[in-house]
Design a protein around this motif. Structure first.
Motif, PDB file in Angstrom:
ATOM      1  N   UNK A  61       1.510  11.069 -16.335  1.00 47.55           N
ATOM      2  CA  UNK A  61       1.292  11.157 -14.887  1.00 47.55           C
ATOM      3  C   UNK A  61      -0.159  10.882 -14.530  1.00 47.55           C
ATOM      4  N   UNK A  62      -1.097  11.496 -15.249  1.00 44.79           N
ATOM      5  CA  UNK A  62      -2.514  11.308 -14.936  1.00 44.79           C
ATOM      6  C   UNK A  62      -2.926   9.858 -15.153  1.00 44.79           C
ATOM      7  N   UNK A  63      -2.426   9.253 -16.212  1.00 42.05           N
ATOM      8  CA  UNK A  63      -2.728   7.839 -16.433  1.00 42.05           C
ATOM      9  C   UNK A  63      -2.257   6.996 -15.254  1.00 42.05           C
ATOM     10  N   UNK A  64      -1.043   7.267 -14.774  1.00 46.97           N
ATOM     11  CA  UNK A  64      -0.510   6.524 -13.637  1.00 46.97           C
ATOM     12  C   UNK A  64      -1.311   6.798 -12.365  1.00 46.97           C
ATOM     13  N   UNK A  65      -1.785   8.012 -12.198  1.00 49.00           N
ATOM     14  CA  UNK A  65      -2.602   8.329 -11.020  1.00 49.00           C
ATOM     15  C   UNK A  65      -3.841   7.453 -10.965  1.00 49.00           C
ATOM     16  N   UNK A  66      -4.545   7.354 -12.086  1.00 46.44           N
ATOM     17  CA  UNK A  66      -5.775   6.561 -12.093  1.00 46.44           C
ATOM     18  C   UNK A  66      -5.481   5.078 -11.938  1.00 46.44           C
ATOM     19  N   UNK A  67      -4.386   4.608 -12.502  1.00 45.95           N
ATOM     20  CA  UNK A  67      -3.974   3.220 -12.311  1.00 45.95           C
ATOM     21  C   UNK A  67      -3.740   2.941 -10.828  1.00 45.95           C
ATOM     22  N   UNK A  68      -3.075   3.868 -10.153  1.00 50.32           N
ATOM     23  CA  UNK A  68      -2.768   3.669  -8.739  1.00 50.32           C
ATOM     24  C   UNK A  68      -3.970   3.898  -7.833  1.00 50.32           C
ATOM     25  N   UNK A 121       0.831  -1.206   0.000  1.00 52.06           N
ATOM     26  CA  UNK A 121       0.000   0.000   0.000  1.00 52.06           C
ATOM     27  C   UNK A 121       0.864   1.253   0.000  1.00 52.06           C
ATOM     28  N   UNK A 122       1.901   1.278   0.820  1.00 54.82           N
ATOM     29  CA  UNK A 122       2.788   2.448   0.852  1.00 54.82           C
ATOM     30  C   UNK A 122       3.467   2.647  -0.500  1.00 54.82           C
ATOM     31  N   UNK A 123       3.811   1.537  -1.156  1.00 55.75           N
ATOM     32  CA  UNK A 123       4.444   1.640  -2.472  1.00 55.75           C
ATOM     33  C   UNK A 123       3.517   2.300  -3.486  1.00 55.75           C
ATOM     34  N   UNK A 124       2.248   1.866  -3.545  1.00 55.09           N
ATOM     35  CA  UNK A 124       1.330   2.412  -4.555  1.00 55.09           C
ATOM     36  C   UNK A 124       0.801   3.785  -4.174  1.00 55.09           C
ATOM     37  N   UNK A 178      -8.253   2.378 -16.474  1.00 53.98           N
ATOM     38  CA  UNK A 178      -7.023   2.158 -15.719  1.00 53.98           C
ATOM     39  C   UNK A 178      -7.291   1.952 -14.234  1.00 53.98           C
ATOM     40  N   UNK A 179      -8.361   2.535 -13.721  1.00 56.11           N
ATOM     41  CA  UNK A 179      -8.745   2.269 -12.329  1.00 56.11           C
ATOM     42  C   UNK A 179      -9.084   0.789 -12.167  1.00 56.11           C
ATOM     43  N   UNK A 180      -9.876   0.235 -13.089  1.00 48.83           N
ATOM     44  CA  UNK A 180     -10.251  -1.184 -12.980  1.00 48.83           C
ATOM     45  C   UNK A 180      -9.038  -2.079 -13.197  1.00 48.83           C
ATOM     46  N   UNK A 181      -8.117  -1.659 -14.050  1.00 48.94           N
ATOM     47  CA  UNK A 181      -6.876  -2.416 -14.234  1.00 48.94           C
ATOM     48  C   UNK A 181      -6.114  -2.496 -12.913  1.00 48.94           C
ATOM     49  N   UNK A 182      -6.034  -1.373 -12.204  1.00 51.15           N
ATOM     50  CA  UNK A 182      -5.319  -1.340 -10.936  1.00 51.15           C
ATOM     51  C   UNK A 182      -5.967  -2.173  -9.848  1.00 51.15           C
ATOM     52  N   UNK A 183      -7.290  -2.394  -9.951  1.00 45.40           N
ATOM     53  CA  UNK A 183      -7.986  -3.184  -8.936  1.00 45.40           C
ATOM     54  C   UNK A 183      -7.370  -4.575  -8.784  1.00 45.40           C
ATOM     55  N   UNK A 184      -7.081  -5.212  -9.894  1.00 46.89           N
ATOM     56  CA  UNK A 184      -6.481  -6.551  -9.826  1.00 46.89           C
ATOM     57  C   UNK A 184      -5.027  -6.475  -9.365  1.00 46.89           C
TER      58      UNK A 184
END
Length: 428
Positions: free
Chosen positions: A351-358, A59-62, A228-234
């Motif tokens: 950056x924004x893409x990575x934000x939503x992924x995380x 969690x701290x990493x993401x 990307x949010x749903x991708x990050x869920x898994x």
């Protein structure tokens, strides 16, 4: 002979000094990660034996990755991009130094270690991908991405197995300290190589708010960010649960190395086949099939967990990931390439893409922590995986109405490797 072999695969390419240096740095990073990152989770598990501790570490990493992307992005508009890359590699070196220093007390410093890993990963991938875009040209970009893919795949096939052999041959935690020390050495070599990279002077303003506002005006960009949010869920939960399960079932680090060898080897073959055979017209169908395969594979893990079942699971997802990610990443690039001021604001879009992924990754781990805090781990974890594991399946429903082009724009760098869906430590 090697030159002729490379030309036959990638075509004749005249590679600049900076391109070769960046490939070398990327190769050192891939090998270091392949050797150690999977085993960090097992190392911490052997000390605490609690999934909640691993969840807090990840969690701290993401949480710190999006922060690192923001800071690194702002810096990249004001200072030499090479300095930003150097900061990222130095932070990764500091992470391994910290693991070696705290040693068998690492479980007491989970939050610190996770924060360092997140900061280092974010800085490294922001700088690496911006530099990739700057040191390559349209006629060398395929060579760069292809050769880096070969290096990453080779590292993924050999790194975990080598590390597993080292750990099983040495007593106690000696093998872990050896591979963490090797990873540290590889990162220090990468820092040294950055000295010879040419200067990349910054230009332009940092306009992250403009890219966030684009989501209101551009429905395709909005759909991609939600995907990307749903991708990050898994990814948030699976990245540490599966590797620990492999260890728990076998009680052998060499088995974890074998799992990495099989899955990375399968991915290598199917990334090549998918890239060569998949046509643009079938992108969305491939995304749907890949998502369904990734979700369906989870049902192998719900009852009577065994090592052969985990291997079969690994093979299935290693076939599915190329089917999903290759067209999905290309579609993402299409959307970004058509977005407002894409050329000027490519760093901000990354950056924004990575934000939503995380955001998805953080939500996944928070759900995991909440559930196992209330219910017993053995009974609750399979149900958590069924919920968060559906993430990739939902990608299709966000992208199915996005228009696709037979000739996509020149792609931005592939920042998905910041968490490396196809990297050796993220085959989940």
């Amino acid at each position: 002979m090697p030159k002729k072999w490379m030309d036959s695969i990638f075509g004749h390419v005249v590679a600049s000094k900076d391109l070769k240096l960046l490939l070398s740095i990327g190769g050192l990073y891939a090998l270091s990660v392949a050797l150690s990152n999977t085993f960090v989770n097992v190392f911490l598990w052997k000390q605490s034996g609690q999934f909640i501790d691993l969840a807090l570490y990840n969690l701290m990493s993401v949480i710190f990755q999006p922060l690192a992307f923001l800071i690194a992005g702002k810096l990249s508009k004001h200072i030499d991009r090479v300095y930003v890359l150097r900061i990222g590699v130095s932070l990764m070196s500091l992470f391994y130094i910290s693991v070696l220093v705290v040693g068998e007390n690492a479980a007491q410093y989970l939050l610190l270690l996770g924060s360092l890993l997140g900061l280092g990963t974010g800085f490294y991938w922001l700088a690496f991908n911006v530099l990739t875009f700057e040191v390559t040209e349209p006629d060398t970009r395929d060579f760069f991405n292809g050769f880096l893919g070969l290096l990453t795949s080779f590292a993924g096939m050999t790194g975990p197995l080598t590390a597993g052999i080292m750990i099983t041959k040495l007593n106690g935690f000696q093998g872990y300290f050896l591979i963490f020390g090797i990873s540290l050495t590889l990162f220090l070599l990468a820092v040294i190589l950055t000295i010879w990279l040419g200067k990349r002077h910054a230009k332009g303003k940092f306009e992250i708010k403009q890219v966030l506002k684009e989501r209101k005006e551009n429905k395709d960009w909005r759909k991609i960010t939600w995907a990307h949010v749903t991708q990050g869920l898994r990814e948030g939960t699976f990245v540490f649960v599966i590797v620990v399960w492999v260890y728990i079932v076998t009680n052998n680090e060499l088995a974890l190395g074998t799992y990495g060898l099989v899955t990375s080897g399968t991915q290598f073959i199917f990334y090549y086949l998918t890239a060569r055979l998949l046509k643009v017209a079938y992108r969305k169908k491939a995304i749907l099939i890949g998502g369904l395969m990734l979700y369906g594979a989870i049902f192998l893990l719900l009852f009577n967990l065994t090592f052969p079942k985990l291997i079969v699971y690994g093979i299935i997802i290693s076939i599915a990931y190329p089917l999903l990610l290759i067209p999905y990443v290309s579609l993402t690039y299409d959307v970004i390439g058509k977005a407002h001021r894409a050329a000027d604001l490519r760093v901000e879009y990354i950056i924004v893409r990575e934000w939503f992924l995380n955001i998805g990754r953080i939500a996944s781990i928070l759900l995991f922590i909440a559930v196992i805090s209330i219910f017993p781990e053995e009974q609750s974890i399979p149900y958590i995986l069924l919920v968060v594991g559906s993430g990739h399946m939902w990608i299709y429903f966000f992208v199915k109405h996005i228009k696709q082009h037979t000739k996509p724009p020149d792609p931005l760098p592939n920042v998905s490797q910041s968490e490396g869906e196809n990297s050796p430590d993220k085959t989940v």
